[in-house]
Design a protein around this motif. Sequence first.
Motif, mmCIF file in Angstrom:
data_model
loop_
_atom_site.group_PDB
_atom_site.id
_atom_site.type_symbol
_atom_site.label_atom_id
_atom_site.label_comp_id
_atom_site.label_asym_id
_atom_site.label_seq_id
_atom_site.Cartn_x
_atom_site.Cartn_y
_atom_site.Cartn_z
ATOM 1 N N UNK A 163 45.093 42.406 43.992
ATOM 2 C CA UNK A 163 45.919 41.296 44.466
ATOM 3 C C UNK A 163 45.421 40.729 45.792
ATOM 4 N N UNK A 164 44.725 41.531 46.575
ATOM 5 C CA UNK A 164 44.181 41.031 47.840
ATOM 6 C C UNK A 164 43.206 39.896 47.575
ATOM 7 N N UNK A 165 42.408 40.045 46.510
ATOM 8 C CA UNK A 165 41.429 39.021 46.182
ATOM 9 C C UNK A 165 42.081 37.765 45.612
ATOM 10 N N UNK A 166 43.320 37.875 45.157
ATOM 11 C CA UNK A 166 44.066 36.714 44.685
ATOM 12 C C UNK A 166 44.905 36.074 45.791
ATOM 13 N N UNK A 193 51.609 41.160 49.814
ATOM 14 C CA UNK A 193 52.746 42.081 49.714
ATOM 15 C C UNK A 193 52.489 43.279 48.793
ATOM 16 N N UNK A 194 51.785 43.153 47.653
ATOM 17 C CA UNK A 194 51.524 44.368 46.870
ATOM 18 C C UNK A 194 50.671 45.389 47.632
ATOM 19 N N UNK A 195 49.705 44.916 48.398
ATOM 20 C CA UNK A 195 48.879 45.832 49.188
ATOM 21 C C UNK A 195 49.700 46.472 50.302
ATOM 22 N N UNK A 196 50.591 45.707 50.916
ATOM 23 C CA UNK A 196 51.441 46.259 51.970
ATOM 24 C C UNK A 196 52.370 47.333 51.412
#
Length: 142
Positions: free
Chosen positions: A107-110, A114-117
Amino acid sequence: MSNPQSIIDTVDQWSSTPIPALVFGGSLLLKGAFPAVTHTVSGSGGGGVKVKTAVIKPTRVSCLGFGAANLLGAWIMYDGEPVNGAGFNFAWSTLYLIVNGGASIKSIFRGKVSPAALSILALGNSSIYGRKFFWSKEGPLQ
């Protein structure tokens, strides 16, 4: 530079409180209450516009389920069972990482943060409560 012993003491203090589990569980419930759904518009070939919806992980059900589990673990700690609550929170935080960890990195690349957090919070909870459960003086292995 801070003393390494003071960092370990700080982790030990946090592992005896339900605060990290409350933060993670509350964050998951907020994310579940307002799920992120993206809409992509396909080309219109005859007057109609087709809209596809793609659900981004973590899903709403996942957030609500893991959030409720972490809040239950916080309640176990608040109710006077810090070692059992730490083990419960360690297990559910680790399960969250297994289910949603890979998607959070993608998701970071998108452009979604918030999912990474949430995965970072889960990793922190796993570390804090895992230390309390496995290597504490009053833990199950002593």
